[in-house]
Design an enzyme around this catalytic site. Structure first.
Site, mmCIF file in Angstrom:
data_model
loop_
_atom_site.group_PDB
_atom_site.id
_atom_site.type_symbol
_atom_site.label_atom_id
_atom_site.label_comp_id
_atom_site.label_asym_id
_atom_site.label_seq_id
_atom_site.Cartn_x
_atom_site.Cartn_y
_atom_site.Cartn_z
ATOM 1 N N ARG A 146 -7.538 14.763 -15.754
ATOM 2 C CA ARG A 146 -7.966 13.844 -14.693
ATOM 3 C C ARG A 146 -9.026 12.864 -15.168
ATOM 4 O O ARG A 146 -9.216 11.797 -14.575
ATOM 5 C CB ARG A 146 -8.464 14.639 -13.478
ATOM 6 C CG ARG A 146 -8.432 13.819 -12.217
ATOM 7 C CD ARG A 146 -9.047 14.476 -10.980
ATOM 8 N NE ARG A 146 -8.833 15.889 -10.855
ATOM 9 C CZ ARG A 146 -9.821 16.790 -10.969
ATOM 10 N NH1 ARG A 146 -11.063 16.418 -11.230
ATOM 11 N NH2 ARG A 146 -9.557 18.076 -10.841
ATOM 12 N N TYR A 156 -6.539 -9.591 2.124
ATOM 13 C CA TYR A 156 -5.249 -8.896 2.034
ATOM 14 C C TYR A 156 -5.128 -7.913 3.208
ATOM 15 O O TYR A 156 -6.077 -7.173 3.501
ATOM 16 C CB TYR A 156 -5.238 -8.158 0.693
ATOM 17 C CG TYR A 156 -4.000 -7.389 0.355
ATOM 18 C CD1 TYR A 156 -2.774 -8.019 0.215
ATOM 19 C CD2 TYR A 156 -4.072 -6.025 0.121
ATOM 20 C CE1 TYR A 156 -1.643 -7.299 -0.129
ATOM 21 C CE2 TYR A 156 -2.946 -5.297 -0.233
ATOM 22 C CZ TYR A 156 -1.725 -5.943 -0.347
ATOM 23 O OH TYR A 156 -0.613 -5.221 -0.698
ATOM 24 N N ASP A 185 -12.022 -9.320 -4.717
ATOM 25 C CA ASP A 185 -10.624 -9.028 -5.035
ATOM 26 C C ASP A 185 -10.128 -10.208 -5.869
ATOM 27 O O ASP A 185 -9.905 -11.300 -5.348
ATOM 28 C CB ASP A 185 -9.804 -8.855 -3.744
ATOM 29 C CG ASP A 185 -8.337 -8.513 -4.028
ATOM 30 O OD1 ASP A 185 -7.841 -8.864 -5.112
ATOM 31 O OD2 ASP A 185 -7.688 -7.902 -3.154
ATOM 32 N N LYS A 244 0.140 -6.604 -10.084
ATOM 33 C CA LYS A 244 0.615 -7.986 -10.104
ATOM 34 C C LYS A 244 0.650 -8.521 -11.542
ATOM 35 O O LYS A 244 1.563 -8.210 -12.271
ATOM 36 C CB LYS A 244 -0.258 -8.832 -9.173
ATOM 37 C CG LYS A 244 -0.527 -8.178 -7.808
ATOM 38 C CD LYS A 244 0.716 -8.111 -6.925
ATOM 39 C CE LYS A 244 0.574 -7.170 -5.739
ATOM 40 N NZ LYS A 244 -0.493 -7.480 -4.801
HETATM 41 C C1 LIG Z 1 -1.026 -6.532 -3.829
HETATM 42 C C2 LIG Z 1 -2.454 -6.781 -3.560
HETATM 43 C C3 LIG Z 1 -3.368 -5.734 -3.463
HETATM 44 C C4 LIG Z 1 -2.945 -4.292 -3.499
HETATM 45 O O1 LIG Z 1 -2.321 -3.905 -4.654
HETATM 46 P P1 LIG Z 1 -1.253 -2.673 -4.637
HETATM 47 O O2 LIG Z 1 -1.167 -2.328 -6.057
HETATM 48 O O3 LIG Z 1 -0.002 -3.237 -4.042
HETATM 49 O O4 LIG Z 1 -1.842 -1.572 -3.813
HETATM 50 C C5 LIG Z 1 -4.682 -6.048 -3.262
HETATM 51 N N1 LIG Z 1 -5.102 -7.317 -3.163
HETATM 52 C C6 LIG Z 1 -4.258 -8.359 -3.251
HETATM 53 C C7 LIG Z 1 -4.787 -9.734 -3.135
HETATM 54 C C8 LIG Z 1 -2.905 -8.123 -3.440
HETATM 55 O O5 LIG Z 1 -2.065 -9.149 -3.486
#
Ligand SMILES: *Cc1c(COP(=O)(O)O)cnc(C)c1O
Length: 423
Positions: A85, A139, A211, A236
């Site tokens: 972990r 988001y 973010d 992403k």
């Molecule tokens: C997709 C996304 C997230 C979350 O990511 P996941 O891996 O899908 O949980 C957070 N912030 C933004 C801006 C996103 O586009």
């Protein structure tokens, strides 16, 4: 570098955050190639050579030589095998590589998704009774976390206008613990004045979290602008191939111990196989972002001229709210933007999207393949309502296809939209 380049080491000069003593900091694209490939993670102990990529080290149990060795290894020891972990060289290499994308970062904690990373970061910072200032363009699942779990745990979230800038000072109270930014918003693409908000936060001892999924630290080094904690949904662009869920939280020296401790407490980790895939994606991030960013801008500029389009929401276009802040703070644009159809509703928008041949229809973005998605910010905002009279929005992820093909595909789909409008 000579033969040393055969077994790159993460800790050699130019890879650290230090830029002093005439030591030249390596450029971001070079760091992406070198980072995390320490000799001890890519070769056998004592061996001068090594394989290029840190391999997948899968583990739960770690075997110790004897009890003394077991007693002498502590779970807080960084980069010592302790228990699965706490990670293995595969995850350490990825975390180190992401840390090295932001020279001001002291460390990076990995999470099994972007949302888990956002939750881990907020749970590291917020305490019952605290107030959180959250950008209104955040988001959706970030809002759900604030209005759900955080609320139940006694944290009050207040939403603010993404264009608020220094005006955020008027919302700060003695209970405000943190300000959360997301720039640009991933549905509506307003760019925030990060330095102005950071200045207010620093003056009041408030933590800032960003973010940074849209730009990644490559196009927006958030900690360099004074942000304390930078969060990336690696799902992403870092992964870049639409096949892994992953999130990261990088923090400056003041916040890093808390972020790391809380992440461990929550039992958060990322699987070695996923880390290996994310590392593979990371190596090509610079070329993918450059290509996808340039293609997306071409498509966006073409859309701007179309009679079927009322507006294009893209930070690199002067019409975008916060465009000047984008020009000042960002090193480029990625491949995600949206546009507003000139009229019609759900059915007409669906006619356009369904007629596209080269764009997949699905959630997420940042992969090498283009996507089109109907998005509706109306219900997702409270501080700055989205004008319900605006036309329907389509969000576009531009992939690595030739933009001429993407444009031709859209040209055809507008025919379907016009037919639906006239039908
Ligand atoms: C997709 C996304 C997230 C979350 O990511 P996941 O891996 O899908 O949980 C957070 N912030 C933004 C801006 C996103 O586009």
């Amino acid at each position: 570098m000579g033969r040393r380049s055969a077994h790159a080491q993460g800790d050699r000069p130019g890879m650290s955050g230090e830029d002093g003593d005439g030591e030249r900091m390596l450029k971001p694209a070079t760091r992406l190639v070198q980072a995390g490939r320490r000799a001890e993670w890519t070769g056998m102990p004592g061996d001068r050579g090594g394989i290029v990529n840190p391999p997948v080290w899968r583990a739960s149990t770690i075997l110790y030589e004897d009890v003394a060795h077991l007693r002498g290894t502590h779970m807080t020891d960084q980069h010592k095998l302790y228990y699965g972990r706490r990670g293995t060289p595969t995850s350490w290499a990825l975390a180190e590589a992401i840390t090295q994308m932001e020279p001001e970062a002291a460390g990076t904690m990995l999470f099994p998704s972007g949302v888990a990373a956002i939750a881990g970061a907020l749970l590291a910072v917020m305490r019952p009774g605290d107030e959180l200032l959250m950008v209104d363009s955040a988001y959706g699942p970030t809002r759900a976390l604030c209005d759900g779990l955080l609320r139940e745990f006694g944290v009050v979230t207040r939403y603010y206008d993404p264009q608020i800038g220094a005006g955020i000072a008027n919302l700060v109270s003695d209970k405000t613990r943190a300000i959360f930014l997301e720039s640009p918003g991933s549905l509506t693409f307003e760019v925030q004045d990060i330095p102005a908000i950071v200045a207010v936060a620093k003056a009041s001892g408030i933590v800032t979290l960003l973010d940074n999924t849209w730009a990644t630290p490559l196009l927006l080094p958030g900690l360099g602008l004074g942000v304390d904690i930078s969060i990336v949904a690696c799902t992403k662009y870092i992964v870049g191939h639409s096949d892994v869920m992953m999130g990261s939280v990088s923090a400056n020296a003041a916040l890093w111990p808390r972020v790391q401790r809380r992440g461990h407490m929550l039992g958060q980790m990322a699987s070695p196989d996923d880390c290996w895939l994310a590392l593979r994606g990371l190596r090509t991030l610079a070329v993918r972002l450059k290509e996808q960013g340039a293609s997306a801008l071409k498509v966006a500029q073409w859309l701007e001229e179309r009679p079927e389009v009322a507006s294009v929401l893209h930070p690199a276009l002067p019409s975008c709210p916060g465009h000047d802040a984008w020009t000042r703070d960002f090193r480029g644009a990625s491949g995600l933007f949206a546009f507003e159809l000139r009229g019609g509703g759900e059915a007409e928008r669906a006619a356009f999207i369904d007629a596209l041949g080269l764009f997949g229809i699905g959630y997420s973005w940042g992969g090498y393949e283009s996507l089109a998605l109907p998005v509706d910010p109306d219900g997702l905002r409270t501080a700055t309502p989205w004008d319900a009279n605006r036309g329907p929005l389509v969000r576009i992820n531009v992939g690595l296809e030739d933009p001429a093909d993407l444009i031709a595909d859209m040209d055809g789909a507008f025919g379907a939209w016009r037919a639906a409008m006239n039908g």
